[in-house]
Write an enzyme that holds these catalytic residues in place. Structure first.
Site, PDB file in Angstrom:
ATOM      1  N   GLY A 354      12.190  28.281 -22.044  1.00  0.00           N
ATOM      2  CA  GLY A 354      13.146  27.656 -21.281  1.00  0.00           C
ATOM      3  C   GLY A 354      13.328  27.828 -19.853  1.00  0.00           C
ATOM      4  O   GLY A 354      12.725  29.243 -19.751  1.00  0.00           O
ATOM      5  N   PRO A 355      14.228  27.343 -19.164  1.00  0.00           N
ATOM      6  CA  PRO A 355      14.414  28.094 -17.687  1.00  0.00           C
ATOM      7  C   PRO A 355      15.024  29.329 -17.804  1.00  0.00           C
ATOM      8  O   PRO A 355      16.097  29.654 -18.773  1.00  0.00           O
ATOM      9  CB  PRO A 355      15.331  26.834 -17.024  1.00  0.00           C
ATOM     10  CG  PRO A 355      15.074  25.607 -18.165  1.00  0.00           C
ATOM     11  CD  PRO A 355      14.647  26.230 -19.381  1.00  0.00           C
ATOM     12  N   GLY A 357      18.068  32.097 -17.297  1.00  0.00           N
ATOM     13  CA  GLY A 357      19.508  31.992 -17.428  1.00  0.00           C
ATOM     14  C   GLY A 357      20.116  31.053 -18.367  1.00  0.00           C
ATOM     15  O   GLY A 357      21.246  30.968 -18.547  1.00  0.00           O
ATOM     16  N   GLY A 359      20.100  31.805 -21.975  1.00  0.00           N
ATOM     17  CA  GLY A 359      20.471  32.463 -23.085  1.00  0.00           C
ATOM     18  C   GLY A 359      19.585  32.884 -23.918  1.00  0.00           C
ATOM     19  O   GLY A 359      19.654  33.095 -25.108  1.00  0.00           O
ATOM     20  N   THR A 361      17.462  35.557 -24.070  1.00  0.00           N
ATOM     21  CA  THR A 361      17.307  37.137 -24.666  1.00  0.00           C
ATOM     22  C   THR A 361      18.693  37.219 -25.510  1.00  0.00           C
ATOM     23  O   THR A 361      18.621  38.188 -26.354  1.00  0.00           O
ATOM     24  CB  THR A 361      17.132  38.005 -23.307  1.00  0.00           C
ATOM     25  OG1 THR A 361      16.268  37.612 -22.479  1.00  0.00           O
ATOM     26  CG2 THR A 361      17.305  39.336 -23.766  1.00  0.00           C
ATOM     27  N   SER A 678       3.852  12.811 -13.417  1.00  0.00           N
ATOM     28  CA  SER A 678       4.930  11.770 -13.777  1.00  0.00           C
ATOM     29  C   SER A 678       5.581  11.064 -12.490  1.00  0.00           C
ATOM     30  O   SER A 678       6.239  10.081 -12.970  1.00  0.00           O
ATOM     31  CB  SER A 678       6.168  12.583 -14.243  1.00  0.00           C
ATOM     32  OG  SER A 678       6.466  13.735 -13.306  1.00  0.00           O
ATOM     33  N   LYS A 721      15.600  15.746 -15.936  1.00  0.00           N
ATOM     34  CA  LYS A 721      15.500  14.660 -15.218  1.00  0.00           C
ATOM     35  C   LYS A 721      16.779  13.767 -14.977  1.00  0.00           C
ATOM     36  O   LYS A 721      17.152  13.412 -13.857  1.00  0.00           O
ATOM     37  CB  LYS A 721      14.407  14.100 -15.268  1.00  0.00           C
ATOM     38  CG  LYS A 721      13.119  14.905 -14.885  1.00  0.00           C
ATOM     39  CD  LYS A 721      11.711  14.035 -15.454  1.00  0.00           C
ATOM     40  CE  LYS A 721      10.449  14.712 -15.010  1.00  0.00           C
ATOM     41  NZ  LYS A 721       9.240  13.901 -15.478  1.00  0.00           N
TER      42      LYS A 721
END
Length: 809
Positions: A354-355, A357, A359, A361, A678, A721
């Site tokens: 995931g991106p 920041g 959570g 870790t 896309s 999106k």
């Protein structure tokens, strides 16, 4: 040279003093000094050299220079490859600066030539010269770096003033002391100063010689002691009293016998302990063997923690530490449930993708706490050597175990939760591919006997719970992906960020900054404005930094007692804490336009809107693509154009438009690289709009890949999106039909706010996005009528085709 007043170019000298009668060469590197040398070569070759008192100053002024220097003649210059100049000079006379003038590229000084003041008493001078002779001889006896023959030849000079200059110029003393001699015009005073300097240097040399003799005596004593100790060891070995190595061996054997080690490990340790007893304690090999034994004994071969398989406790810990992330929490609870029923789940390698920041870790740490396991983290960012994973052979100097064995030693148990952070940031070099070494670690069928190059013993990793994190899977090798259970963590919605800020971030930052809830309050309107105007991310890392900045400002106001009552943060005064807003989200256009379509894009920081513009001009069918588009996006534009050409008649577009029109497709924000398939249906819609004259609904956005046949293929990153479209004020989103399962997982507030249209082909896309031709645009359609009339003969057939054609429009 007979003139007593001269105007000469100036070259300041760092750490060096030049005397009359000296011939030497030195390098010139400063631009002003190089210009001075070249000026002198262009005129009479005379130059003035003086000592610079502060060597740190690059462009010295008059106050940074000694007033008395040397008038010198340049004999030769040599241009060096690095741009510097090597200069050979001959010192002529002393000179004193009377005027300092800065020109454009160099410094010129007015110099008064100075003559030596002769002594009034010749006998006094002879006594001083003789005293100087004795001191020089004594100095040469103590200082062996000067050639006695050279100094003897120098002392044959009869002129006392010249003799003083030559002696001090060859003496190894500081440039400051040499400058003191240069400053002295009186020959008698100059001799006295030189005698004082040489006497001081002799005293220092005597002290240094005494210290050197003492050090040498100490070294001789240590060497003697070493020899005696070596003899003593031999005697002790002959008598059987040498127990130093045996003491270590006995200690290690006791540890081996008290541990429940695997048989192979115990045999290897006993073998190394026996080898230790046969190795000299003062040899390098002894330290290598001892370090190996201690490393193997420090590993948790026989220690593991008991898992806490309580679903309610695990659920409470996960809910306490994290908001949202329901899919991840469900997957973790599933793992605990299976672990409780079967004892050991087969696939125990999780990969959180995931991106930044979001959570990843921290949820691994919460999982370790929920299971009651020790937690250890290994950062793989930038690892490019296989030895980082498997370790080095112990035969190499400075060898050490790999990161996995080292982590187990630090964890203290054989079944910790081991987090491999940033697994997508690994690279490879000529030293090997660390990702290949990870294949054995992540394979449950192989990691039961993982062998590190350093310990050379099999360690069972099957009890370790491996968790990996990544921002993207594009750089992770496919065989490694096949061994992991992928769990995608999408970005947070606005509501989720607000709840995370309220429940976690604000209380945490208040506590860290020593503030109470009664001292700093966040108004309900502050968080939405903070999230939208000061952060642009999928996670909450940047949001936490902004909250910390607000807390710092509040702390200053509280300490200064300038705050009357509690400090309240609102949307209106947010700029007082954080400055002007950083981000401004795009809003929909004021009116529907032709050739302008709202697209949706995914970035590592979350979703974003992407407007695509198409213009047509008279030309020869040239296609222009701008906006920093990648290869895949350019191919999507060509596929969209081919679709429009193939279906031009059905779409109400002149079939020869590609011969008479140039088409320009542009994606704004050209400094930002863009790529991906896309945007295919977005480009196709913009092309149809521009060529047919039909406006595009400004409240519609779309995303999807297009084929040559007009089919709409699925895309990724739907949640991000959709959030971007929601921020922009979009009311309708056109999605590929195959993305329906992703739609079901969207937050309910998005579903309630936006209408989603699922398209299998471009017919649905165009029907949703394009509006009828306005009255102002009917005139161009008359050309279409004439075009169709020219193609079709027969009035009855002509009327039917015209009716069918414009019904499509």
């Amino acid at each position: 040279m007979t003139k007593n007043r001269l105007t000469l170019p100036l070259v300041p000298l760092r750490g060096m003093t030049v005397f009359p009668g000296m011939t030497l060469h030195f390098d010139v590197g400063r631009p002003r000094s190089i210009a001075a040398v070249r000026r002198a070569m262009d005129t009479d070759k005379y130059i003035f050299l003086c000592y610079q008192t502060d060597i740190a100053v690059d462009q010295p002024q008059a106050k940074d220079l000694a007033q008395i220097g040397t008038i010198a003649e340049i004999r030769q210059i040599l241009n060096l490859p690095d741009g510097n100049i090597r200069v050979l000079i001959n010192g002529l006379d002393r000179g004193k600066i009377t005027r300092f003038t800065e020109l454009d590229q160099l410094v010129e000084v007015n110099v008064t030539r100075l003559e030596d003041i002769p002594a009034s008493d010749d006998i006094q001078i002879q006594v001083l010269v003789r005293r100087m002779y004795h001191l020089v001889e004594e100095f040469l006896s103590l200082y062996d770096r000067l050639s006695p023959e050279a100094m003897t030849s120098l002392l044959s000079i009869e002129n006392p003033g010249e003799l003083t200059d030559v002696v001090i110029s060859n003496f190894p003393v500081k440039a400051q002391l040499k400058q003191e001699i240069l400053d002295e015009i009186s020959v008698e005073a100059r001799l006295k100063k030189l005698i004082a300097i040489i006497s001081h240097e002799i005293d220092i040399l005597k002290i240094e010689k005494e210290l050197a003799d003492k050090v040498q005596e100490s070294l001789d004593e240590n060497q003697r002691e070493y020899v005696l100790r070596e003899k003593l060891k031999v005697i002790q070995e002959e008598l059987g009293d040498g127990a130093s190595a045996e003491d270590d061996a006995q200690k290690y054997r006791k540890q081996v016998n008290s541990r429940q080690l695997p048989q192979e490990v115990a045999d290897k340790l006993n073998e190394e302990i026996t080898r230790l007893t046969k190795t000299h304690p003062y040899s390098q090999e002894y330290g290598v063997v001892q370090n190996y034994i201690e490393t193997v004994l420090a590993l948790p071969w026989d220690h593991k923690t008991e898992d806490r398989l309580d679903l309610e406790t695990a659920k409470a810990i996960l809910e306490r530490d994290h908001y949202g992330l329901q899919k991840v929490k469900e997957r973790i609870l599933e793992y605990i449930a299976v672990r409780k029923l079967s004892g050991q789940p087969k696939n125990n390698i999780l990969c959180l993708v995931g991106p930044p920041g979001t959570g990843k870790t921290s949820i691994a740490r919460s999982l370790a706490e929920a299971l009651g396991r020790n937690y250890i983290r290994i950062s793989l960012g930038g690892v490019q050597n296989e030895s980082e994973i498997r370790g080095h052979r112990k035969t190499y100097v400075g060898a050490m175990p790999g990161r996995i064995i080292d982590a187990l030693k630090r964890a203290g148990s054989s079944n910790p939760l081991m987090l491999f952070d940033e697994i997508d940031k690994m690279s490879h070099s000529y030293n090997g591919d660390p990702a290949s070494a990870m294949l054995e670690v992540f394979d449950p069928e192989q990691n039961q006997s993982f062998r590190d190059h350093y310990i050379e013993l099999p360690f069972d990793l099957s009890g370790v719970l491996f968790v990996a994190t990544a921002n993207s899977l594009d750089t992770v090798p496919k065989p490694l992906l096949d061994r992991m259970d992928i769990m995608e963590i999408s970005g947070y919605t606005m509501d989720e960020k607000m709840n995370i800020a309220k429940k976690y971030l604000i209380p945490k930052q208040r506590r860290m900054h020593g503030l109470k809830a009664s001292q700093l309050k966040f108004n309900a309107s502050a968080l939405p404005a903070l999230i939208e105007s000061y952060t642009r991310e999928s996670g909450v890392r940047s949001l936490e930094r902004r909250i910390a900045a607000i807390c710092r400002k509040a702390a200053v106001k509280t300490v200064e007692d300038s705050a009357e009552g509690p400090i309240s943060v609102t949307a209106k005064n947010l700029s007082e804490f954080l400055g002007k807003p950083i981000y401004h989200y795009d809003k929909t256009a004021a009116q529907d336009q032709i050739g302008l379509v709202n697209g949706l894009a995914w970035t590592e920081s979350g979703g974003d809107t992407l407007s695509i513009e198409v213009n047509t001009m008279s030309g020869t069918g040239k296609l222009e693509l701008t906006g920093n588009l990648g290869d895949v996006m350019q191919e999507s534009a060509k596929a969209a154009l081919s679709f429009v050409r193939a279906n031009a008649f059905r779409l109400g577009i002149a079939q020869d438009f590609y011969k008479k029109l140039d088409i320009h497709i542009h994606v704004p924000e050209g400094a930002v690289p863009k790529d991906g398939p896309s945007a295919g249906i977005t480009m196709a819609t913009a092309l149809v709009s521009a060529l047919s004259g039909r406006p595009v609904n400004r409240l519609v956005a779309m995303t999807g890949e297009i084929t040559l046949r007009g089919r709409v293929l699925p895309i990724g990153g739907l949640k991000e999106k959709a959030l971007a479209a929601f921020r922009m004020g979009i009311k309708t989103i056109v999605l590929p039909f195959d993305n329906k399962p992703d739609y079901e997982e969207l937050p309910q507030n998005l579903k309630d706010s936006i209408s989603f249209v699922f398209a299998k082909d471009m017919n649905t896309v165009l029907k949703t996005a394009l509006l009828p031709v306005s009255t102002a645009k009917k005139q161009p359609l008359q050309k279409e009528v004439r075009y169709i009339d020219a193609l079709i003969s027969g009035s009855e057939q002509k009327e039917r085709v015209r009716a069918d054609h414009f019904q499509q429009i």
